[in-house]
Design a protein around this motif. Structure first.
Motif, PDB file in Angstrom:
ATOM      1  N   LEU A 262      -7.638   4.225  -0.827  1.00  0.00           N
ATOM      2  CA  LEU A 262      -6.706   3.482  -1.491  1.00  0.00           C
ATOM      3  C   LEU A 262      -5.799   3.340  -2.613  1.00  0.00           C
ATOM      4  O   LEU A 262      -5.968   3.596  -3.436  1.00  0.00           O
TER       5      LEU A 262
ATOM      6  N   TYR B  66     -10.493  -7.390  -3.189  1.00  0.00           N
ATOM      7  CA  TYR B  66      -8.850  -7.240  -2.796  1.00  0.00           C
ATOM      8  C   TYR B  66      -7.601  -6.788  -4.753  1.00  0.00           C
ATOM      9  O   TYR B  66      -6.747  -6.149  -3.872  1.00  0.00           O
TER      10      TYR B  66
ATOM     11  N   LEU C 139       0.843  -1.113  -0.235  1.00  0.00           N
ATOM     12  CA  LEU C 139       0.095   0.077  -0.059  1.00  0.00           C
ATOM     13  C   LEU C 139       0.402   1.439  -0.084  1.00  0.00           C
ATOM     14  O   LEU C 139       2.209   0.984   0.376  1.00  0.00           O
TER      15      LEU C 139
ATOM     16  N   LYS D 234      -3.508   4.790   2.289  1.00  0.00           N
ATOM     17  CA  LYS D 234      -4.740   4.594   3.029  1.00  0.00           C
ATOM     18  C   LYS D 234      -4.970   5.186   3.998  1.00  0.00           C
ATOM     19  O   LYS D 234      -4.545   5.533   5.102  1.00  0.00           O
TER      20      LYS D 234
ATOM     21  N   ASN E 107      -6.731  -5.738   5.221  1.00  0.00           N
ATOM     22  CA  ASN E 107      -5.968  -4.875   4.889  1.00  0.00           C
ATOM     23  C   ASN E 107      -6.436  -3.755   3.686  1.00  0.00           C
ATOM     24  O   ASN E 107      -6.247  -2.845   3.616  1.00  0.00           O
ATOM     25  N   TYR E 108      -6.578  -4.122   2.223  1.00  0.00           N
ATOM     26  CA  TYR E 108      -6.802  -3.729   1.376  1.00  0.00           C
ATOM     27  C   TYR E 108      -8.360  -3.979   0.774  1.00  0.00           C
ATOM     28  O   TYR E 108      -8.138  -3.970  -0.632  1.00  0.00           O
TER      29      TYR E 108
END
Ligand code: ZN
Ligand code: ZN
Length: 118
Positions: free
Chosen positions: A59, A37, A5, A8, A18-19
């Motif tokens: 993101l 994802y 990343l 974020k 997480n993402y």
């Protein structure tokens, strides 16, 4: 393969992972959508939850591309917004959970930037 990343920024919002994964409003804990994802390259989302809270998600990744503006609409397959060119699934917004939203999401495989408002 895990991606690195770059930015974020979550405001009043939680992500299941997480993402990617389910996105939750931090005020009322309702899920407001689902982020796939591995298929997006960049996401900018602002929304107002039914509870009144205003949330946002930003993101992107170390290797994210600039992206190309695209005037096409995403196509909807089983509730999920997908790239109209390569059919990659990108994101689901649970329309009934939010009063409004504004998003720009980039498809990783073709670099198209899709914009969508409610
Ligand atoms: Zn809420
Ligand atoms: Zn695409």
């Amino acid at each position: 393969m895990a991606r690195v990343l770059k930015n974020k920024k979550l405001v009043n919002t939680r992500l299941a992972n997480n993402y990617g994964g389910w996105m939750y409003c931090d005020q009322c804990n309702e899920n407001i959508g689902y982020l796939c994802y591995s298929t997006y390259d960049r996401l900018e989302l602002k929304y107002q939850c039914n509870c009144g809270s205003q949330g946002s998600v930003f993101l992107d990744f170390e290797d994210s591309k600039m992206g190309k503006n695209c005037n096409d609409e995403m196509i909807v397959i089983k509730n999920r917004f997908c790239c109209s060119k390569d059919k990659e699934p990108l994101i689901t917004m649970l329309d009934k959970k939010v009063t409004s939203y504004e998003m720009a999401i980039t498809c990783k495989s073709c670099e198209s930037i899709y914009k969508k408002n409610k």
